[in-house]
Design a protein around this motif. Sequence first.
Motif, short mmCIF file in Angstrom:
data_model
loop_
_atom_site.label_atom_id
_atom_site.label_comp_id
_atom_site.label_asym_id
_atom_site.label_seq_id
_atom_site.Cartn_x
_atom_site.Cartn_y
_atom_site.Cartn_z
N SER A 289 -14.11 4.15 0.01
CA SER A 289 -12.83 4.67 -0.44
C SER A 289 -12.19 5.57 0.62
O SER A 289 -12.89 6.16 1.44
CB SER A 289 -13.00 5.44 -1.75
OG SER A 289 -13.45 4.55 -2.75
N GLY A 300 -13.94 1.12 -3.61
CA GLY A 300 -12.81 0.49 -2.93
C GLY A 300 -11.47 1.08 -3.31
O GLY A 300 -10.52 0.35 -3.58
N GLU A 302 -8.05 3.60 -2.63
CA GLU A 302 -7.20 4.15 -1.59
C GLU A 302 -6.11 4.99 -2.26
O GLU A 302 -5.47 4.54 -3.21
CB GLU A 302 -6.56 2.99 -0.82
CG GLU A 302 -6.44 3.27 0.64
CD GLU A 302 -5.84 2.08 1.38
OE1 GLU A 302 -6.41 0.97 1.28
OE2 GLU A 302 -4.81 2.27 2.03
N LYS A 313 -13.87 -3.08 -7.27
CA LYS A 313 -12.79 -2.79 -6.33
C LYS A 313 -11.80 -3.94 -6.30
O LYS A 313 -12.13 -5.02 -6.77
CB LYS A 313 -13.37 -2.53 -4.94
CG LYS A 313 -14.04 -3.75 -4.32
CD LYS A 313 -14.64 -3.42 -2.99
CE LYS A 313 -15.27 -4.68 -2.40
NZ LYS A 313 -15.95 -4.45 -1.13
N PRO A 314 -10.55 -3.74 -5.81
CA PRO A 314 -10.00 -2.50 -5.29
C PRO A 314 -9.07 -1.83 -6.28
O PRO A 314 -8.64 -2.43 -7.27
CB PRO A 314 -9.19 -3.01 -4.10
CG PRO A 314 -8.65 -4.33 -4.57
CD PRO A 314 -9.69 -4.90 -5.49
N LYS A 316 -5.61 1.03 -5.92
CA LYS A 316 -4.75 1.73 -4.96
C LYS A 316 -3.76 2.62 -5.68
O LYS A 316 -3.27 2.28 -6.76
CB LYS A 316 -3.97 0.69 -4.15
CG LYS A 316 -4.61 0.43 -2.78
CD LYS A 316 -4.05 -0.78 -2.10
CE LYS A 316 -2.70 -0.57 -1.45
NZ LYS A 316 -2.27 -1.83 -0.79
#
Length: 569
Positions: A289, A300, A302, A313-314, A316
């Motif tokens: 991350s 994962g 962001e 994941k992911p 965001k």
Amino acid sequence: MAYKNETKQCQSCKKDFTIESEDFNFYEKIKVPPPTWCPECRLIRRLSFQNTWNIFWRNCDKCGEKTLSRFLPSQKFTIFCQRCWWGDNWDGTEYATTYDPSRPFLEQVKELIKKTPYVAVNNSYSSNKNCNYVNGIAWSKDCYLTFWADYCDSVYYSSLLNNLRYSLDCIRGYYSELCYESIGFSRCYRMFFSDECDDCLDVWFSRNCYNCTNCIGCVNLSGASNCIFNKKYTKEEYEKKVQELNLKSWKNLRSLEEKAYKFWNTMPYREYHGHTLNHNVTGDYIYESRNSKESYILNGAEDCKWCQFVTVKPVKDSYDYSGWGNNANQIYESITVGENADSVYFSNECWPDVLNLQYCSYNIAGKNNFGCVNLKRKEYCILNKQYAKEEYEKLKEKIIKDMKVNPYVDKLGRKYFYGEFFPIEFSEFAYNQSNAMRFFPKTKKEILSEGYSWNDLEKTKEKSTIKSSSLLDTIEETPESVLKEAIECSMCSRAYNIAKGELNLLKQIGLPIPHECPKCRENKRFARLDPIKLYKRNCDKCKKEITTPYAPSDSKIVYCEHCYQQEVY
Ligand SMILES: [Zn+2]
Ligand SMILES: [Zn+2]
Ligand SMILES: [Zn+2]
Ligand SMILES: [Zn+2]
């Protein structure tokens, strides 16, 4: 635009909390006002809307069949079994209502919560095969009493998983096979009774070991083999030792476990769990991350903050998001949203393929919906009522405006303007039945005084036929007839059974029948996880300040990442 940090008083616990300038940027970007509850109260509020682990028997209100259920038989909700809920003969628009601008909008959502049918257990029904006794799982086959899992095969009594196969009694197992009584592991094969190990093979009673093969009772080793309590042996010596230890015996396993836990405590802990490819993160159990803060179980991610239980994941650009990922973007104040989810706010149980939802609960493949409950594959709906696109946009803007001046007020006088998650009294579950109890246990008195509700969960006791102390010491001696027994749990004295697949798997691995019921084992395993809490304390070696789940008063030896690396690698 640059904002200054601002201190606010939480509407719920009355403690001060800080909204940082980066937070204001996020709220401005998604056009929501800043929250009025502190991060911890927000998390507990979300968790109180989920019940993953407390399941009961109850009858389907449509076909009448007996079904496993997250709801007690005494709860006055309409509950459909999975087959009836996922059936094509209803989609939720049958319950459509027209917005009444003279009343708070959330009051009208509450009415939908009360009258729409809920699914008994919450699985991605069509993606699972032969998983009848599970809750919160997707894309899995042949799993039994397993909760919160994706892409699993033949897993028993386990939780919070992704790609685990042929394993029993695990938490947070990823991409692994033939594991037992372990928590927090990735890419492991034959991992037993261990905590927080990655890329290991044939490892027992170990913690924080990486890339190790044939180790027993080891801590903080990397690339080691044939070690027992961190002491290196030759291959021949190790094999001889293993024979002597006799890891097939229930009695020997118990004494080894006790010894291992004592040894674990003499060795340093890393400042937080999770190290693989992280950059600029704080929290616990964080992997792969970047730029993500104050999170717990995150894979994962962001640009995330206050996110939890992202097992796939992911994810965001999300804030206050509790589970479960699998391609989630810009999720805010929501729980159990995922599998291709984008721009979902103030929502609960919306998946898969969801877009632009607000104040939605149980929306399957929904897009552009506002304040809808138990609705399947619909677009441009408000209070489950279908609108044309332009009508929808106009009414939605009007409702948001109304919500900013005419809030829902709960029984303790807390105000829910636009920008807050659902009021806690909207939850279908009592606090002690919900996931909030699992991670933030409270007494009945505390629960009621904070405005949550309480349900008595005591189940009827099945009569046991044998005591667990009479179970035989190894699986080899154990007769097939054990499948017919109701075994009395050594901890809670409730009766439990052994499932056929479970027995076969234990035989394959060579481990004895457990002496405690699945619930007691689950509780013990969850106690091995760190709590969702962060503290400032100093590294016990270099004295640098660190952010860690271990309170300064905790007697564990805790090292900063730098000092830990020097110790282990
Ligand atoms: Zn608070
Ligand atoms: Zn049914
Ligand atoms: Zn028990
Ligand atoms: Zn240090």
